[in-house]
Design a protein around this motif. Sequence first.
Motif, PDB file in Angstrom:
ATOM      1  N   GLU A  74       0.825  -1.209   0.000  1.00 46.14           N
ATOM      2  CA  GLU A  74       0.000   0.000   0.000  1.00 46.14           C
ATOM      3  C   GLU A  74       0.860   1.260   0.000  1.00 46.14           C
ATOM      4  O   GLU A  74       0.564   2.239  -0.699  1.00 46.14           O
ATOM      5  N   ARG A  75       1.950   1.232   0.754  1.00 47.61           N
ATOM      6  CA  ARG A  75       2.811   2.417   0.830  1.00 47.61           C
ATOM      7  C   ARG A  75       3.563   2.628  -0.477  1.00 47.61           C
ATOM      8  O   ARG A  75       3.695   3.761  -0.956  1.00 47.61           O
ATOM      9  N   LEU A  77       2.589   1.573  -3.501  1.00 48.92           N
ATOM     10  CA  LEU A  77       1.624   1.948  -4.535  1.00 48.92           C
ATOM     11  C   LEU A  77       1.222   3.416  -4.402  1.00 48.92           C
ATOM     12  O   LEU A  77       0.964   4.086  -5.406  1.00 48.92           O
ATOM     13  N   ALA A  78       1.178   3.902  -3.162  1.00 52.44           N
ATOM     14  CA  ALA A  78       0.852   5.318  -2.965  1.00 52.44           C
ATOM     15  C   ALA A  78       1.992   6.215  -3.439  1.00 52.44           C
ATOM     16  O   ALA A  78       1.766   7.278  -4.022  1.00 52.44           O
ATOM     17  N   GLY A  79       3.242   5.785  -3.212  1.00 54.66           N
ATOM     18  CA  GLY A  79       4.386   6.606  -3.597  1.00 54.66           C
ATOM     19  C   GLY A  79       4.883   6.378  -5.009  1.00 54.66           C
ATOM     20  O   GLY A  79       5.598   7.207  -5.564  1.00 54.66           O
ATOM     21  N   ARG A  80       4.527   5.218  -5.610  1.00 50.23           N
ATOM     22  CA  ARG A  80       4.908   4.836  -6.970  1.00 50.23           C
ATOM     23  C   ARG A  80       6.385   5.114  -7.273  1.00 50.23           C
ATOM     24  O   ARG A  80       6.737   6.050  -7.995  1.00 50.23           O
TER      25      ARG A  80
END
Length: 394
Positions: A74-75, A77-80
């Motif tokens: 999740e972290r 994917l949020a920061g890509r």
Amino acid sequence: MVAGEVSGDLLGGLLLDGLQARWPELRAAGVGGTQMAQRGFDAWWPVDRLSVRGYAEVLPRLPELLRLRRQLAERFLAGRPDLFIGVDAPDFNFGLETRLRQAGIKTVHFVSPSFWAWRPEKLARLKAAADLVLCLFPFEPGLLAEHGIAATYVGHPLAQVIPMYPDGAAARAVLGLPPDAPVVALLPGSRAAEIEHLASRFFQAAALVQKARPATHFIVPVVPALRTQVTTAAQASGLGAALKLADAQSHLALAACDVALVASGTATLEAALYKRPMVIAYAMPQLSYRLMRRRRQLPWVGLPNILCAPPSGLRRPAGVTPHQFADAPGAPFVVPELIQDTATPQALAAAVLDWLDAPQKTAALRTRFETLHLSLRRDTARAATDAIETLLAR
């Protein structure tokens, strides 16, 4: 980046050296240890969160590990990030890499899983997980290409760190060992479970060796966190002043010794690169052993035996089952392996004494290990960075 265990932290630190030399403003974060942190890595969680091995041992921690993997995904994917690199820890990283790759993030897996030895089922998962695999051993990219997996051989970093001709006399002086007495290095492992299953066998074997050759000295490199556990087993051996414990001095111990008694794993490769004869041993809970034995693909467990086998010896002939191939008689062993119930103190001591009493065989093994050392020596950080740069340019 996500690294698993101390060895993964070392590899991650080496890789960061190459990446930061190429891209000075690079930012890296995830799971790592002290080596990675020294390069400015932002460790959201410490590497020891992933330090678990074996089927029976992982089950109690499975919910925690799955939760951690979900939080990381999740972290990320949020920061890509531009790239995700999983450093070893395939059971943890493959699922994470697959999810990120499906979301369009490029992924690299650093260190091919030993599918050729234990885990052929990993190939399908690896193919789904990684855009690129960075391999430590020269035979791996060819085997992976047969399964449609892009891979690059980058050499083994230990072959750069360990000198071709180690100075044994200097190592003995640093460790306070006599210059002329026989010295045996005991390396029962770097995990609590390994110490539990191997340390007492190693020390009992050492006592038998000393009984046969009273002048022999023993050096035991110890992970500081496990010193109490190792000390307890050592005291029960009755070896007294002939036994020395040294905190985190495995390379010095291998340079100083005449023979190593070593737990199967990376330490066996280190012993080979130090050109030392060795006896490889391993033991684990019976459930884990029964499960892993059924998955064996090769006659050998130890890396020195696998790496000294001809490349054709790693390919199972058509019509031969993995079990038949793994148990085939006549497979060439350059060093002995004593696994599970065969790793008795008596058998371990006899194998160590065989090396101490065979100088000509030891000299021939040293020459063979020199050839192995040369084959593994590459500028790993640069080769890995070159391959990653090519991937990013696609």
